[in-house]
Design a protein around this motif. Sequence first.
Motif, PDB file in Angstrom:
ATOM      1  N   ILE A  97     -10.003   1.111   7.017  1.00 15.88           N
ATOM      2  CA  ILE A  97      -9.949   2.317   6.205  1.00 15.88           C
ATOM      3  C   ILE A  97      -9.904   3.548   7.092  1.00 15.88           C
ATOM      4  O   ILE A  97      -9.152   4.485   6.850  1.00 15.88           O
ATOM      5  N   ARG A  98     -10.720   3.553   8.161  1.00 13.71           N
ATOM      6  CA  ARG A  98     -10.728   4.695   9.049  1.00 13.71           C
ATOM      7  C   ARG A  98      -9.374   4.879   9.713  1.00 13.71           C
ATOM      8  O   ARG A  98      -8.873   5.995   9.833  1.00 13.71           O
ATOM      9  N   ARG A  99      -8.734   3.781  10.112  1.00 14.43           N
ATOM     10  CA  ARG A  99      -7.426   3.869  10.758  1.00 14.43           C
ATOM     11  C   ARG A  99      -6.414   4.482   9.805  1.00 14.43           C
ATOM     12  O   ARG A  99      -5.619   5.345  10.183  1.00 14.43           O
ATOM     13  N   ARG A 100      -6.451   4.058   8.523  1.00 11.93           N
ATOM     14  CA  ARG A 100      -5.489   4.601   7.569  1.00 11.93           C
ATOM     15  C   ARG A 100      -5.740   6.083   7.334  1.00 11.93           C
ATOM     16  O   ARG A 100      -4.807   6.864   7.189  1.00 11.93           O
ATOM     17  N   THR A 101      -7.022   6.475   7.282  1.00 10.06           N
ATOM     18  CA  THR A 101      -7.351   7.884   7.086  1.00 10.06           C
ATOM     19  C   THR A 101      -6.757   8.730   8.201  1.00 10.06           C
ATOM     20  O   THR A 101      -6.208   9.807   7.974  1.00 10.06           O
ATOM     21  N   VAL A 102      -6.850   8.228   9.434  1.00 10.99           N
ATOM     22  CA  VAL A 102      -6.294   8.951  10.576  1.00 10.99           C
ATOM     23  C   VAL A 102      -4.781   9.058  10.452  1.00 10.99           C
ATOM     24  O   VAL A 102      -4.191  10.116  10.685  1.00 10.99           O
ATOM     25  N   ALA A 156       7.861  -7.430  -1.933  1.00 11.22           N
ATOM     26  CA  ALA A 156       7.360  -6.129  -2.372  1.00 11.22           C
ATOM     27  C   ALA A 156       7.254  -5.200  -1.166  1.00 11.22           C
ATOM     28  O   ALA A 156       7.032  -5.651  -0.043  1.00 11.22           O
ATOM     29  N   ALA A 157       7.414  -3.917  -1.427  1.00 12.34           N
ATOM     30  CA  ALA A 157       7.228  -2.896  -0.389  1.00 12.34           C
ATOM     31  C   ALA A 157       5.825  -2.335  -0.551  1.00 12.34           C
ATOM     32  O   ALA A 157       5.628  -1.207  -1.014  1.00 12.34           O
ATOM     33  N   ALA A 158       4.832  -3.130  -0.185  1.00 11.50           N
ATOM     34  CA  ALA A 158       3.433  -2.825  -0.498  1.00 11.50           C
ATOM     35  C   ALA A 158       2.931  -1.545   0.153  1.00 11.50           C
ATOM     36  O   ALA A 158       1.985  -0.921  -0.335  1.00 11.50           O
ATOM     37  N   GLY A 159       3.528  -1.127   1.254  1.00 14.47           N
ATOM     38  CA  GLY A 159       3.053   0.060   1.947  1.00 14.47           C
ATOM     39  C   GLY A 159       3.568   1.362   1.381  1.00 14.47           C
ATOM     40  O   GLY A 159       3.135   2.439   1.801  1.00 14.47           O
ATOM     41  N   GLY A 160       4.469   1.302   0.405  1.00 17.56           N
ATOM     42  CA  GLY A 160       5.094   2.515  -0.108  1.00 17.56           C
ATOM     43  C   GLY A 160       4.387   3.105  -1.310  1.00 17.56           C
ATOM     44  O   GLY A 160       3.681   2.419  -2.054  1.00 17.56           O
ATOM     45  N   ALA A 161       4.597   4.403  -1.525  1.00 14.07           N
ATOM     46  CA  ALA A 161       3.982   5.105  -2.654  1.00 14.07           C
ATOM     47  C   ALA A 161       4.464   4.539  -3.985  1.00 14.07           C
ATOM     48  O   ALA A 161       3.703   4.501  -4.960  1.00 14.07           O
ATOM     49  N   ASP A 162       5.724   4.095  -4.055  1.00 13.23           N
ATOM     50  CA  ASP A 162       6.250   3.526  -5.297  1.00 13.23           C
ATOM     51  C   ASP A 162       5.434   2.310  -5.719  1.00 13.23           C
ATOM     52  O   ASP A 162       4.969   2.212  -6.857  1.00 13.23           O
ATOM     53  N   PHE A 163       5.260   1.373  -4.799  1.00 12.73           N
ATOM     54  CA  PHE A 163       4.538   0.151  -5.140  1.00 12.73           C
ATOM     55  C   PHE A 163       3.081   0.444  -5.446  1.00 12.73           C
ATOM     56  O   PHE A 163       2.483  -0.143  -6.353  1.00 12.73           O
ATOM     57  N   GLN A 164       2.489   1.376  -4.695  1.00 12.26           N
ATOM     58  CA  GLN A 164       1.088   1.724  -4.935  1.00 12.26           C
ATOM     59  C   GLN A 164       0.906   2.365  -6.304  1.00 12.26           C
ATOM     60  O   GLN A 164      -0.129   2.199  -6.953  1.00 12.26           O
ATOM     61  N   ALA A 165       1.925   3.092  -6.789  1.00 11.16           N
ATOM     62  CA  ALA A 165       1.868   3.635  -8.144  1.00 11.16           C
ATOM     63  C   ALA A 165       1.893   2.501  -9.166  1.00 11.16           C
ATOM     64  O   ALA A 165       1.196   2.559 -10.191  1.00 11.16           O
ATOM     65  N   ILE A 166       2.683   1.470  -8.899  1.00 17.20           N
ATOM     66  CA  ILE A 166       2.721   0.308  -9.783  1.00 17.20           C
ATOM     67  C   ILE A 166       1.351  -0.368  -9.827  1.00 17.20           C
ATOM     68  O   ILE A 166       0.855  -0.739 -10.899  1.00 17.20           O
ATOM     69  N   VAL A 167       0.722  -0.498  -8.658  1.00 19.67           N
ATOM     70  CA  VAL A 167      -0.628  -1.082  -8.613  1.00 19.67           C
ATOM     71  C   VAL A 167      -1.614  -0.208  -9.385  1.00 19.67           C
ATOM     72  O   VAL A 167      -2.522  -0.711 -10.043  1.00 19.67           O
ATOM     73  N   SER A 168      -1.419   1.106  -9.327  1.00 21.60           N
ATOM     74  CA  SER A 168      -2.318   1.996 -10.062  1.00 21.60           C
ATOM     75  C   SER A 168      -2.206   1.759 -11.565  1.00 21.60           C
ATOM     76  O   SER A 168      -3.193   1.899 -12.303  1.00 21.60           O
ATOM     77  N   ALA A 169      -1.008   1.384 -12.025  1.00 18.09           N
ATOM     78  CA  ALA A 169      -0.830   1.060 -13.447  1.00 18.09           C
ATOM     79  C   ALA A 169      -1.519  -0.256 -13.786  1.00 18.09           C
ATOM     80  O   ALA A 169      -2.087  -0.418 -14.868  1.00 18.09           O
ATOM     81  N   ILE A 170      -1.470  -1.210 -12.875  1.00 17.34           N
ATOM     82  CA  ILE A 170      -2.185  -2.471 -13.080  1.00 17.34           C
ATOM     83  C   ILE A 170      -3.680  -2.192 -13.176  1.00 17.34           C
ATOM     84  O   ILE A 170      -4.375  -2.706 -14.065  1.00 17.34           O
ATOM     85  N   LEU A 171      -4.185  -1.333 -12.294  1.00 14.20           N
ATOM     86  CA  LEU A 171      -5.605  -0.972 -12.318  1.00 14.20           C
ATOM     87  C   LEU A 171      -5.971  -0.291 -13.635  1.00 14.20           C
ATOM     88  O   LEU A 171      -7.003  -0.596 -14.247  1.00 14.20           O
ATOM     89  N   VAL A 224      -6.662   2.770  -5.401  1.00 15.24           N
ATOM     90  CA  VAL A 224      -5.673   1.733  -5.112  1.00 15.24           C
ATOM     91  C   VAL A 224      -5.567   1.494  -3.616  1.00 15.24           C
ATOM     92  O   VAL A 224      -5.547   0.342  -3.152  1.00 15.24           O
ATOM     93  N   ILE A 225      -5.520   2.561  -2.839  1.00 13.49           N
ATOM     94  CA  ILE A 225      -5.451   2.419  -1.384  1.00 13.49           C
ATOM     95  C   ILE A 225      -6.700   1.718  -0.859  1.00 13.49           C
ATOM     96  O   ILE A 225      -6.632   0.849   0.020  1.00 13.49           O
ATOM     97  N   GLU A 226      -7.855   2.080  -1.420  1.00 11.71           N
ATOM     98  CA  GLU A 226      -9.116   1.431  -1.025  1.00 11.71           C
ATOM     99  C   GLU A 226      -9.066  -0.060  -1.316  1.00 11.71           C
ATOM    100  O   GLU A 226      -9.438  -0.897  -0.473  1.00 11.71           O
ATOM    101  N   MET A 227      -8.582  -0.427  -2.500  1.00 14.90           N
ATOM    102  CA  MET A 227      -8.527  -1.831  -2.878  1.00 14.90           C
ATOM    103  C   MET A 227      -7.499  -2.607  -2.075  1.00 14.90           C
ATOM    104  O   MET A 227      -7.739  -3.750  -1.677  1.00 14.90           O
ATOM    105  N   GLY A 247      -6.694  -6.419   2.622  1.00 15.85           N
ATOM    106  CA  GLY A 247      -5.980  -6.709   3.866  1.00 15.85           C
ATOM    107  C   GLY A 247      -4.488  -6.487   3.788  1.00 15.85           C
ATOM    108  O   GLY A 247      -3.735  -6.964   4.653  1.00 15.85           O
ATOM    109  N   ILE A 248      -4.040  -5.714   2.782  1.00 16.52           N
ATOM    110  CA  ILE A 248      -2.610  -5.466   2.608  1.00 16.52           C
ATOM    111  C   ILE A 248      -2.175  -4.240   3.404  1.00 16.52           C
ATOM    112  O   ILE A 248      -1.083  -4.197   3.971  1.00 16.52           O
ATOM    113  N   LEU A 249      -3.031  -3.217   3.433  1.00 16.53           N
ATOM    114  CA  LEU A 249      -2.732  -1.997   4.188  1.00 16.53           C
ATOM    115  C   LEU A 249      -3.531  -1.950   5.473  1.00 16.53           C
ATOM    116  O   LEU A 249      -4.624  -2.526   5.555  1.00 16.53           O
TER     117      LEU A 249
END
Length: 343
Positions: free
Chosen positions: A2-7, A169-184, A333-336, A341-343
Amino acid sequence: MIRRRTVLVALAASATLALTGCGNGTLEAGKNLDPDKLTIYSAQHENLTEAWAKKFQDDTGIKVQIRYGSDSSMGAQIVQEGAKSPADVFLTENSPAMTTVQNAKLLAPVDASTIAQVGETYAPSSKEWVGIAARSTVLVYNPGKITEAELPKSIMDLQDPKWAGKWGAAAGGADFQAIVSAILATQGEGKTATWLKGLKDGAKIYQNNIAVMKAVNAGQVPVGIMYHYYWYRDQALTKAGSGNTKLLYFRNQDPGAFVSVSGGAVLKSSKHAANAQKFLAFVTSAEGQKMLATSDAKEYAVGKGVASDAALEPLDTLQAPKVDPYTLNGPKVIEMMTAAGIL
């Protein structure tokens, strides 16, 4: 992790982004922001944003300049800049980045007359931003590798081990993360975590949606998750990346039928707030939405009474799940996804 992604997000936010200025009816490259011009921070398609900006400038005489970046980097940059941000307008591809800026209390209410120009499902309950376009989640598949009878009935089916190695899937992209947010938003945290484990264990991860489509087209995987417009744009050109594929729309309020709303907002700190409101009013107007519908973006128009590109599956037939765009939780979503271990 998480810290690495924040940076990484912080670095992306502070990086120098491409800048295009609109001057004297033409688009010119520039390095420095002119405080006298209306400044748009945009994660939207460049051709579309520039067409809107040029038409607005030509019609009103209001000078416009545009700074480009991704949803996440632009949203993070605005939050980092806070009340000192030079941005007047923020345009996104997906709504979670907009919600991040809104939750930082940096957005001004959008004029009610502008909100009224779009369909009621394309504005958040907060009314602090407005929908400017929409894109649908789809399953792209290769009929040479899988039959229609074998296709998943829901996006949630892809967590099943039988799909391991068979979807992309393009799991690292904002598009896919928006889709995951809808699942959430529609399935809750527990089911989303289980689905993400299935993604981690079974999906092939690609760099972006185009790479997903090309992988399915080449038969590397039989199916993939992406947004609709990549396929329609390729179909309108050479079909080199989509000629062997078809699209499945999940419908039935399935989270895989999620329609993502692209947003437009005025920054509370804007020095040109009245002109910024005028720009959003233009983009959501019949004229602005017709420009979208006839562009090569292949996104859906959201303006009332404006028909989208006739080639697209009609928006009102997609049976998307009802989700308030304001409730989509990008940071969660990013946290999850990081925890999985996806991001």
